[in-house]
Scaffold this active site. Structure first.
Site, short mmCIF file in Angstrom:
data_model
loop_
_atom_site.label_atom_id
_atom_site.label_comp_id
_atom_site.label_asym_id
_atom_site.label_seq_id
_atom_site.Cartn_x
_atom_site.Cartn_y
_atom_site.Cartn_z
N SER A 1 -1.27 -19.74 38.47
CA SER A 1 -1.85 -20.10 39.41
C SER A 1 -3.69 -21.25 39.73
O SER A 1 -3.08 -22.77 38.88
CB SER A 1 -3.11 -19.00 40.46
OG SER A 1 -2.67 -19.26 41.54
N HIS B 1 4.05 -13.52 42.66
CA HIS B 1 2.45 -14.71 42.23
C HIS B 1 2.70 -13.65 40.37
O HIS B 1 1.42 -14.98 40.22
CB HIS B 1 1.96 -14.55 42.98
CG HIS B 1 0.57 -15.88 43.09
ND1 HIS B 1 0.90 -16.54 42.33
CD2 HIS B 1 -0.76 -15.52 42.46
CE1 HIS B 1 0.03 -17.90 42.20
NE2 HIS B 1 -0.96 -16.97 41.77
N ASP C 1 7.15 -16.04 45.36
CA ASP C 1 5.62 -16.85 44.98
C ASP C 1 5.18 -17.06 46.18
O ASP C 1 5.48 -18.61 47.00
CB ASP C 1 5.99 -17.53 44.00
CG ASP C 1 4.21 -18.05 42.99
OD1 ASP C 1 3.40 -17.87 43.35
OD2 ASP C 1 4.50 -18.21 41.48
#
Length: 296
Positions: A107, A272, A245
């Protein structure tokens, strides 16, 4: 499969006069160096998901980025820049004598990993870009698409609250909660390390760099875009994401098409956090990639 493991060593690294805490698991020259998401999150959720790599002969190192977890928590917003975090990461790598690493960024940690790879290419054996992007303006258009799936009336409500500055309103927060369960973690019960990181979230770095939530980017990274520089990253690269995601497969594909030595894995039934949502597919893919580029 992931499990919670006590670190073999905990280190205090001085970074510009502040204490940054790093955690080390296992031993050896094949080091998986972790950069977790956020910004502002302790490393627990990513550390606990990857410390199990010691079972396969890897040394795993994670650290609480400045402002998070057990590290110092200054309040100066001038500290919250991607460039400063790049230098912090390099300071930790050098202080622990890690040598060349397999750098895994998740991320926000993936944005950091891209800038780190462009700044310190000789520090890398491989790069693993998980659930991340290289083009923030493109991501923002993708987030608008995900928000749009809630329906035009809900989107209009969200936009009205954002314009009025009332994003703490219950109806706005309900929409964000629904998006989180669709696109951040689709498990009915979120794993303990995830909840632990979220419960200790420092919103100072997060709000300064990203924004108030996962679906509204208004911080100092909103215009960040490294697509035109990705051709300079020549180390073997694994890109991963979940099919649902928030940092979408389209964002992952954009990286794949611009990196000269990259492969892409999209995990079904995941958003995610595929390492928690679909571990049966995630770990074999990661281990196969690392195995091709390791000497153990």
């Amino acid at each position: 499969m992931w499990r919670e493991i006590a670190p073999d060593a905990t280190h205090v690294v001085k970074v510009d006069g502040y204490d940054v805490i790093a955690y080390e698991f296992g031993e050896g020259d094949e080091v998986v160096f972790l950069a977790n998401g956020g910004p502002g999150l302790p490393c627990d959720y990513l550390r606990e998901a990857h410390s199990c790599l010691i079972d396969h002969g890897y040394r795993v190192v994670a650290f609480d980025q400045l402002g998070t977890g057990a590290s110092d928590r200054p309040t100066d917003p001038a500290l919250w820049t991607i460039g400063r975090y790049v230098e912090e990461t390099e300071t930790v790598r050098r202080a622990l004598g890690l040598g060349k690493v397999h750098f895994l960024g998740h991320s926000w940690g993936g944005w950091l990993a891209i800038d780190y790879a462009l700044t310190y290419p000789d520090a890398l054996k491989t790069l693993v870009l998980e659930d991340t992007v290289a083009d923030m303006p493109h991501l923002i258009t993708e987030l608008e698409r995900l928000r749009g799936a809630l329906g035009s009336e809900t989107v209009a409500m969200m936009q009205a609250h954002e314009a009025a500055g009332t994003i703490d309103h219950p109806e706005y927060m309900a929409a964000i909660t629904l998006l989180n369960y669709r696109h951040v973690c689709r498990l009915k019960e979120w794993p303990a390390p995830v909840n632990r990181s979220l419960s200790d979230w420092n919103m100072g770095p997060y709000a300064t760099m990203q924004g108030p939530n996962e679906f509204l980017y208004i911080g100092n990274l909103k215009d960040w875009n490294r697509v035109s520089d990705l051709h300079k990253i020549t180390v073997p690269t694994l890109i991963t994401c979940g099919e649902h995601d928030e940092l979408t497969p389209a964002c992952a594909l954009r990286m794949k098409l611009n990196l000269p030595n990259a492969e892409l894995k999209v995990f079904a039934n995941s958003s995610h956090m595929p390492f928690y949502e679909n571990p049966r597919d995630y770990y074999p893919a990661l281990l196969a990639f690392l195995g091709k580029h390791s000497q153990r």
